[in-house]
Design a protein around this motif. Structure first.
Motif, PDB file in Angstrom:
ATOM      1  N   SER A  90      26.597  42.430  28.009  1.00 25.04           N
ATOM      2  CA  SER A  90      27.896  42.063  27.463  1.00 25.04           C
ATOM      3  C   SER A  90      27.782  41.684  25.993  1.00 25.04           C
ATOM      4  O   SER A  90      26.710  41.312  25.505  1.00 25.04           O
ATOM      5  CB  SER A  90      28.472  40.874  28.238  1.00 25.04           C
ATOM      6  OG  SER A  90      27.694  39.708  28.010  1.00 25.04           O
ATOM      7  N   GLU A 120      29.001  39.070  24.625  1.00 30.14           N
ATOM      8  CA  GLU A 120      28.679  37.641  24.549  1.00 30.14           C
ATOM      9  C   GLU A 120      27.171  37.424  24.652  1.00 30.14           C
ATOM     10  O   GLU A 120      26.587  36.648  23.892  1.00 30.14           O
ATOM     11  CB  GLU A 120      29.381  36.870  25.665  1.00 30.14           C
ATOM     12  CG  GLU A 120      29.100  35.373  25.635  1.00 30.14           C
ATOM     13  CD  GLU A 120      29.720  34.636  26.804  1.00 30.14           C
ATOM     14  OE1 GLU A 120      29.822  33.410  26.718  1.00 30.14           O
ATOM     15  OE2 GLU A 120      30.086  35.288  27.807  1.00 30.14           O
ATOM     16  N   THR A 121      26.530  38.135  25.588  1.00 27.51           N
ATOM     17  CA  THR A 121      25.089  37.979  25.756  1.00 27.51           C
ATOM     18  C   THR A 121      24.335  38.453  24.531  1.00 27.51           C
ATOM     19  O   THR A 121      23.386  37.812  24.071  1.00 27.51           O
ATOM     20  CB  THR A 121      24.607  38.763  26.991  1.00 27.51           C
ATOM     21  OG1 THR A 121      25.295  38.299  28.149  1.00 27.51           O
ATOM     22  CG2 THR A 121      23.107  38.581  27.200  1.00 27.51           C
ATOM     23  N   GLU A 169      25.443  38.642  21.456  1.00 29.46           N
ATOM     24  CA  GLU A 169      25.660  37.692  20.357  1.00 29.46           C
ATOM     25  C   GLU A 169      24.731  36.489  20.500  1.00 29.46           C
ATOM     26  O   GLU A 169      24.169  36.004  19.517  1.00 29.46           O
ATOM     27  CB  GLU A 169      27.120  37.242  20.342  1.00 29.46           C
ATOM     28  CG  GLU A 169      28.072  38.297  19.818  1.00 29.46           C
ATOM     29  CD  GLU A 169      29.518  37.855  19.860  1.00 29.46           C
ATOM     30  OE1 GLU A 169      30.308  38.323  19.030  1.00 29.46           O
ATOM     31  OE2 GLU A 169      29.862  37.027  20.737  1.00 29.46           O
ATOM     32  N   ASP A 221      33.270  28.215  27.071  1.00 26.95           N
ATOM     33  CA  ASP A 221      33.632  29.457  27.757  1.00 26.95           C
ATOM     34  C   ASP A 221      32.424  30.241  28.264  1.00 26.95           C
ATOM     35  O   ASP A 221      32.582  31.281  28.896  1.00 26.95           O
ATOM     36  CB  ASP A 221      34.430  30.363  26.806  1.00 26.95           C
ATOM     37  CG  ASP A 221      35.746  29.728  26.392  1.00 26.95           C
ATOM     38  OD1 ASP A 221      36.334  29.011  27.214  1.00 26.95           O
ATOM     39  OD2 ASP A 221      36.163  29.938  25.240  1.00 26.95           O
ATOM     40  N   THR A 222      31.235  29.752  27.997  1.00 23.84           N
ATOM     41  CA  THR A 222      30.036  30.488  28.397  1.00 23.84           C
ATOM     42  C   THR A 222      29.813  30.382  29.902  1.00 23.84           C
ATOM     43  O   THR A 222      29.759  29.288  30.450  1.00 23.84           O
ATOM     44  CB  THR A 222      28.799  29.932  27.669  1.00 23.84           C
ATOM     45  OG1 THR A 222      29.006  30.021  26.270  1.00 23.84           O
ATOM     46  CG2 THR A 222      27.557  30.740  28.045  1.00 23.84           C
ATOM     47  N   ILE A 267      25.011  34.575  31.977  1.00 23.76           N
ATOM     48  CA  ILE A 267      24.151  34.769  30.823  1.00 23.76           C
ATOM     49  C   ILE A 267      22.680  34.699  31.235  1.00 23.76           C
ATOM     50  O   ILE A 267      21.848  35.503  30.791  1.00 23.76           O
ATOM     51  CB  ILE A 267      24.440  33.706  29.747  1.00 23.76           C
ATOM     52  CG1 ILE A 267      25.857  33.886  29.195  1.00 23.76           C
ATOM     53  CG2 ILE A 267      23.410  33.773  28.627  1.00 23.76           C
ATOM     54  CD1 ILE A 267      26.067  35.187  28.460  1.00 23.76           C
TER      55      ILE A 267
END
Length: 268
Positions: free
Chosen positions: A212, A214-215, A217, A233-234, A239
């Motif tokens: 993802s 997010e991951t 980043e 929000d994590t 993760i």
């Protein structure tokens, strides 16, 4: 576990003010830093300095260097970021005023924050560039935070494929993460192989890990700082699962206890 709520921690130029809320026993390989009224809930900050180890190795190998000082392969953006001066100005001063050994000692500090024991001359050179306390810890990490996702200074982009499909919405553009090749190569065997064998005319490449945005980043943040910022929000479990594959996929330093960190963090 002992409390310690008075130490401030400044998280890059965005000025997130963090306070260390706990000092965890020595069996834990990270410190937890809590944010004051900002998006970051806490920060996993490695105690062992893997960042300086990896960059120190990069200096020794000269991989992906883009210029030289006294025939020593170096990386222009790192020199400029650490000394706060234009590369030409730095190079001219060093070559006119310093011996080869003095330049080597200075580069050791630039790449690893390490000062050669009793190196008065290195401190004098750093003082010329406005750095009066080079022995202060984490200067390297704080300097590299200035480069994190900085599009102006970056020399490459990772393209993150957007696989979310929604017929009612227009197709979203793929995300592009600005990065610095030398830094990713220093920290990841996969990126080192990629950039050494990549057509130098290419300025982006698609990330094929399937992780993802997010991951990825968080991964890039970690590669630049040895820190993993966790926000409200994590999804920590998600993760953690993605990082299990990332450690191997990106060929990270096997000594870095990333999975242990997530395991211990989830129990807090």
């Amino acid at each position: 576990m002992t409390g310690d709520s008075n130490q401030d921690y400044n998280n890059n130029e965005n000025s997130y003010l963090l306070k260390k809320i706990t000092t965890i026993n020595e069996n834990f390989s990270f410190e937890t830093l809590k944010c004051c009224d900002k998006p970051v809930v806490f920060l996993l900050d490695l105690k062992s300095d893997y960042l300086s180890q990896d960059l120190g190795n990069l200096l020794e190998k000269g991989s992906l260097s883009d210029c030289k000082i006294q025939n020593i392969p170096v990386h222009k953006i790192l020199i400029e970021t650490r000394l706060g001066k234009d590369f030409a100005q730095v190079s001219n001063y060093l070559e006119e005023n310093c011996t080869l050994k003095e330049i080597e000692h200075l580069l050791k500090w630039i790449y690893s924050d390490r000062i050669i024991k009793n190196s008065k001359r290195t401190k004098e050179i750093l003082s010329y560039f406005g750095i009066e306390n080079p022995s202060k810890t984490k200067l390297l990490k704080n300097d590299l935070k200035k480069l994190l996702f900085d599009e102006e200074s970056s020399d490459f982009k990772l393209v993150i494929k957007n696989d979310e499909e929604d017929e009612e919405e227009e197709e979203e553009e793929d995300e592009k993460l600005p990065v610095h090749k030398f830094l990713l190569a220093a920290r990841s065997g996969l990126f080192l192989d990629l950039f050494q064998n990549l057509d130098q005319n290419l300025n982006n490449v698609q990330d094929y890990s399937g992780k993802s945005l997010e991951t990825l980043e968080l991964l890039i943040s970690f590669l630049y700082t040895d820190e993993i910022p966790i926000t409200a929000d994590t999804d920590q479990e998600f993760i953690k699962e993605e990082f299990e594959d990332i450690v191997d996929y990106y060929q990270l330093n096997p000594n870095i206890p990333l999975l242990d960190i997530f395991e211990k963090c989830s129990k807090k």
